[in-house]
Design a protein around this motif. Structure first.
Motif, PDB file in Angstrom:
ATOM      1  N   PHE A  85      14.763  18.387  45.680  1.00  0.00           N
ATOM      2  CA  PHE A  85      15.096  18.322  44.082  1.00  0.00           C
ATOM      3  C   PHE A  85      14.170  18.810  42.944  1.00  0.00           C
ATOM      4  CE2 PHE A  85      17.038  14.894  46.551  1.00  0.00           C
ATOM      5  CZ  PHE A  85      18.368  15.158  46.736  1.00  0.00           C
ATOM      6  N   GLY A  86      12.867  18.175  43.348  1.00  0.00           N
ATOM      7  CA  GLY A  86      11.717  18.658  42.347  1.00  0.00           C
ATOM      8  C   GLY A  86      11.634  18.017  41.094  1.00  0.00           C
ATOM      9  N   PRO A  87      10.439  18.110  40.471  1.00  0.00           N
ATOM     10  CA  PRO A  87      10.268  17.257  39.285  1.00  0.00           C
ATOM     11  C   PRO A  87      11.124  17.494  38.060  1.00  0.00           C
ATOM     12  CG  PRO A  87       8.456  18.934  39.798  1.00  0.00           C
ATOM     13  CD  PRO A  87       9.443  18.871  40.731  1.00  0.00           C
ATOM     14  N   ASP A  88      11.609  18.423  37.913  1.00  0.00           N
ATOM     15  CA  ASP A  88      12.621  18.831  37.065  1.00  0.00           C
ATOM     16  C   ASP A  88      14.133  18.227  37.251  1.00  0.00           C
ATOM     17  OD1 ASP A  88      10.588  20.077  35.595  1.00  0.00           O
ATOM     18  OD2 ASP A  88      10.897  22.046  36.495  1.00  0.00           O
ATOM     19  N   SER A  89      14.223  17.848  38.401  1.00  0.00           N
ATOM     20  CA  SER A  89      15.591  17.357  38.553  1.00  0.00           C
ATOM     21  C   SER A  89      16.077  16.111  37.810  1.00  0.00           C
ATOM     22  CB  SER A  89      15.877  17.054  39.975  1.00  0.00           C
ATOM     23  OG  SER A  89      14.957  16.162  40.617  1.00  0.00           O
ATOM     24  N   VAL A  90      17.354  15.832  37.721  1.00  0.00           N
ATOM     25  CA  VAL A  90      17.574  14.587  37.320  1.00  0.00           C
ATOM     26  C   VAL A  90      17.448  13.398  38.408  1.00  0.00           C
ATOM     27  CG1 VAL A  90      19.613  13.124  36.294  1.00  0.00           C
ATOM     28  CG2 VAL A  90      19.495  15.624  35.752  1.00  0.00           C
ATOM     29  N   THR A  91      17.502  13.793  39.678  1.00  0.00           N
ATOM     30  CA  THR A  91      17.259  12.824  40.706  1.00  0.00           C
ATOM     31  C   THR A  91      15.928  12.519  40.940  1.00  0.00           C
ATOM     32  OG1 THR A  91      18.942  14.234  41.990  1.00  0.00           O
ATOM     33  CG2 THR A  91      17.308  12.773  43.303  1.00  0.00           C
ATOM     34  N   TRP A  92      15.236  13.007  40.457  1.00  0.00           N
ATOM     35  CA  TRP A  92      13.828  12.349  40.294  1.00  0.00           C
ATOM     36  C   TRP A  92      13.461  11.260  39.164  1.00  0.00           C
ATOM     37  CZ3 TRP A  92       8.026  14.688  41.231  1.00  0.00           C
ATOM     38  CH2 TRP A  92       8.019  15.335  42.547  1.00  0.00           C
ATOM     39  N   ARG A  93      14.260  11.482  38.320  1.00  0.00           N
ATOM     40  CA  ARG A  93      14.144  10.681  37.271  1.00  0.00           C
ATOM     41  C   ARG A  93      14.976   9.460  37.276  1.00  0.00           C
ATOM     42  NH1 ARG A  93      17.173  12.321  32.058  1.00  0.00           N
ATOM     43  NH2 ARG A  93      16.651  14.415  32.892  1.00  0.00           N
ATOM     44  N   VAL A  94      16.103   9.576  37.776  1.00  0.00           N
ATOM     45  CA  VAL A  94      17.130   8.567  38.253  1.00  0.00           C
ATOM     46  C   VAL A  94      16.539   7.526  39.072  1.00  0.00           C
ATOM     47  CG1 VAL A  94      19.359   7.497  38.866  1.00  0.00           C
ATOM     48  CG2 VAL A  94      18.958   9.677  37.080  1.00  0.00           C
ATOM     49  N   ASN A  95      16.156   8.252  40.480  1.00  0.00           N
ATOM     50  CA  ASN A  95      15.832   7.430  41.710  1.00  0.00           C
ATOM     51  C   ASN A  95      14.491   6.759  41.669  1.00  0.00           C
ATOM     52  OD1 ASN A  95      18.358   8.445  42.727  1.00  0.00           O
ATOM     53  ND2 ASN A  95      17.584   9.339  44.400  1.00  0.00           N
ATOM     54  N   GLY A  96      13.625   7.369  40.634  1.00  0.00           N
ATOM     55  CA  GLY A  96      12.381   6.753  40.295  1.00  0.00           C
ATOM     56  C   GLY A  96      12.336   5.426  39.146  1.00  0.00           C
ATOM     57  N   ASP A  97      13.489   5.297  38.866  1.00  0.00           N
ATOM     58  CA  ASP A  97      13.496   4.417  37.816  1.00  0.00           C
ATOM     59  C   ASP A  97      13.523   3.041  38.192  1.00  0.00           C
ATOM     60  OD1 ASP A  97      14.111   4.197  34.525  1.00  0.00           O
ATOM     61  OD2 ASP A  97      15.487   2.762  35.475  1.00  0.00           O
ATOM     62  N   GLN A  98      12.952   2.028  37.449  1.00  0.00           N
ATOM     63  CA  GLN A  98      12.944   0.535  37.623  1.00  0.00           C
ATOM     64  C   GLN A  98      14.341  -0.025  37.964  1.00  0.00           C
ATOM     65  OE1 GLN A  98      11.217   2.038  35.252  1.00  0.00           O
ATOM     66  NE2 GLN A  98       9.178   1.480  35.426  1.00  0.00           N
ATOM     67  N   SER A  99      15.361   0.686  37.299  1.00  0.00           N
ATOM     68  CA  SER A  99      16.725   0.136  37.468  1.00  0.00           C
ATOM     69  C   SER A  99      17.031   0.292  38.718  1.00  0.00           C
ATOM     70  CB  SER A  99      17.502   0.934  36.513  1.00  0.00           C
ATOM     71  OG  SER A  99      17.723   2.321  37.018  1.00  0.00           O
ATOM     72  N   MET A 100      16.634   1.056  39.775  1.00  0.00           N
ATOM     73  CA  MET A 100      16.838   0.916  41.263  1.00  0.00           C
ATOM     74  C   MET A 100      17.004  -0.245  41.795  1.00  0.00           C
ATOM     75  SD  MET A 100      18.145   4.198  41.300  1.00  0.00           S
ATOM     76  CE  MET A 100      18.480   3.773  39.750  1.00  0.00           C
ATOM     77  N   ALA A 101      16.272  -1.111  41.525  1.00  0.00           N
ATOM     78  CA  ALA A 101      15.977  -2.412  42.006  1.00  0.00           C
ATOM     79  C   ALA A 101      17.502  -3.343  41.934  1.00  0.00           C
ATOM     80  CB  ALA A 101      14.836  -3.453  41.345  1.00  0.00           C
ATOM     81  N   ILE A 102      18.025  -3.066  40.837  1.00  0.00           N
ATOM     82  CA  ILE A 102      19.355  -3.666  40.782  1.00  0.00           C
ATOM     83  C   ILE A 102      20.352  -2.817  41.358  1.00  0.00           C
ATOM     84  CG2 ILE A 102      21.202  -4.488  38.967  1.00  0.00           C
ATOM     85  CD1 ILE A 102      18.728  -4.520  36.722  1.00  0.00           C
ATOM     86  N   ALA A 103      20.314  -1.627  41.109  1.00  0.00           N
ATOM     87  CA  ALA A 103      21.320  -0.727  41.761  1.00  0.00           C
ATOM     88  C   ALA A 103      21.412  -0.684  43.393  1.00  0.00           C
ATOM     89  CB  ALA A 103      20.917   0.890  41.323  1.00  0.00           C
ATOM     90  N   GLY A 104      20.197  -0.971  44.071  1.00  0.00           N
ATOM     91  CA  GLY A 104      20.220  -1.133  45.448  1.00  0.00           C
ATOM     92  C   GLY A 104      21.400  -2.363  45.702  1.00  0.00           C
ATOM     93  N   PHE A 105      21.265  -3.367  45.041  1.00  0.00           N
ATOM     94  CA  PHE A 105      22.072  -4.597  45.314  1.00  0.00           C
ATOM     95  C   PHE A 105      23.576  -4.163  44.942  1.00  0.00           C
ATOM     96  CE2 PHE A 105      18.133  -6.911  44.615  1.00  0.00           C
ATOM     97  CZ  PHE A 105      18.227  -7.632  45.659  1.00  0.00           C
ATOM     98  N   ARG A 106      23.652  -3.492  44.012  1.00  0.00           N
ATOM     99  CA  ARG A 106      25.157  -3.324  43.611  1.00  0.00           C
ATOM    100  C   ARG A 106      25.653  -2.169  44.526  1.00  0.00           C
ATOM    101  NH1 ARG A 106      28.461   0.755  41.126  1.00  0.00           N
ATOM    102  NH2 ARG A 106      29.637   0.336  39.324  1.00  0.00           N
ATOM    103  N   ALA A 107      24.983  -1.129  45.015  1.00  0.00           N
ATOM    104  CA  ALA A 107      25.363  -0.550  46.108  1.00  0.00           C
ATOM    105  C   ALA A 107      25.997  -1.070  47.433  1.00  0.00           C
ATOM    106  CB  ALA A 107      24.530   0.758  46.668  1.00  0.00           C
ATOM    107  N   LEU A 108      25.115  -1.977  47.889  1.00  0.00           N
ATOM    108  CA  LEU A 108      25.412  -2.718  48.934  1.00  0.00           C
ATOM    109  C   LEU A 108      26.454  -3.376  48.965  1.00  0.00           C
ATOM    110  CD1 LEU A 108      21.783  -3.877  49.861  1.00  0.00           C
ATOM    111  CD2 LEU A 108      23.132  -2.127  51.258  1.00  0.00           C
ATOM    112  N   LEU A 109      26.682  -4.100  47.856  1.00  0.00           N
ATOM    113  CA  LEU A 109      27.874  -5.112  47.498  1.00  0.00           C
ATOM    114  C   LEU A 109      29.123  -4.230  47.293  1.00  0.00           C
ATOM    115  CD1 LEU A 109      25.982  -7.550  45.096  1.00  0.00           C
ATOM    116  CD2 LEU A 109      26.966  -8.166  47.133  1.00  0.00           C
TER     117      LEU A 109
END
Length: 285
Positions: free
Chosen positions: A15-39
């Motif tokens: 992806f690289g540093p200019d990608s949206v993926t770097w920004r989203v997947n590195g955000d603190q919100s992923m702590a919540i997103a992981g629970f949501r995805a599993l459920l």
């Protein structure tokens, strides 16, 4: 050998540093997103059967969470070679698992069935993106679609063909409409969700830290962040204002996590990627 090391050091990865993926997947919100995805993944009975038959989640929950975090970190921030290697390992593991039968329907399943892999991929991508937004993450016009399209590179690593995976947010919604008739909360899913809310923890952790209520709170927030149709599958009542309250709570949790030093909250792969990119800068001048 030196040339190979230099090439890897200058590799921005999938992806690289200019990608949206770097920004989203590195955000603190992923702590919540992981629970949501599993459920959300759990409401597919065949996926849940495969998970239940082939995992030691509750015997090694922390190890499983660590491995999941390592996977996301490697795919997002690792070199291309590291991401491709992780994909090969995962595909070998999936291929080695025996076929099974979902106990309530009697339907057979394979863990590496493209239909099941697609469900897991789409729910992860949609959970990461929607949680990022609801936690206050900012996306410019079209960046949501860009993220979904970028993440198709991750789908290829698990064995899916790029053209069979949604490439936009609208295609994700079409996919959900298509797959919803197959979804339900099986007895296995319900039992595992209850265990998920109260996982095994060492006595000193349970009694000496706030880990138990904090964990239960995060799982509860993950449930509250689910799409309304998924909450209905879990038998949860429709409460006016519930979505707004969940969004406000998720935003607050992200703000709290943002105040914690990155060395604690960020994926180690992110730090390695930043150092790799800094080494690349002179070559770009």
């Amino acid at each position: 050998m030196v040339a190979l090391a230099t090439e890897q050091a200058q590799d921005a990865g999938l992806f690289g540093p200019d990608s949206v993926t770097w920004r989203v997947n590195g955000d603190q919100s992923m702590a919540i997103a992981g629970f949501r995805a599993l459920l959300l993944q759990a409401v597919h009975p065949l996926v849940m059967a495969g998970f239940n038959d082939n995992t030691v989640w509750f015997d090694d929950m922390w190890g499983r969470l660590q491995r999941t975090g390592d996977w996301v970190g490697t795919v997002t921030y690792g070199t291309t070679a590291e991401a491709e290697k992780a994909g090969r390992v995962l595909r070998r593991v999936h291929a080695s698992l025996p076929e099974g039968v979902e106990p309530e329907s009697g339907l057979p399943y394979r863990v590496d069935d493209p239909e099941l892999l697609r469900w897991v991929h789409v729910t992860e991508v949609e959970s990461f993106l929607s949680t990022y937004r609801r936690c206050g993450g900012v996306l410019r016009r079209g960046e949501g679609d860009q993220y979904v399209d970028e993440m198709r590179a991750s789908a290829e690593l698990v064995g899916l063909e790029r053209h069979t995976v949604p490439a936009s947010e609208a295609e994700i919604q079409d996919y959900y409409d298509y797959v919803q008739p197959q979804l339900r909360v099986s007895k296995v899913a319900r039992n595992n969700t209850l265990k998920f809310i109260r996982p095994p923890m060492p006595r000193w952790v349970r009694l000496g830290t706030p880990a138990r209520p904090a964990w239960a709170g995060m799982v509860g927030l993950g449930i509250a962040m689910l799409p309304p149709w998924a909450r209905r599958l879990y038998g949860l009542p429709a409460i006016p204002g519930a979505d707004l309250l969940a969004t406000a709570n998720a935003y607050a949790v992200r703000r709290v996590l943002a105040s914690v030093p990155l060395v604690i909250t960020s994926n180690p792969a992110y730090g390695r990627a930043l150092r790799r990119m800094r080494s690349l800068q002179p070559a770009l001048v």
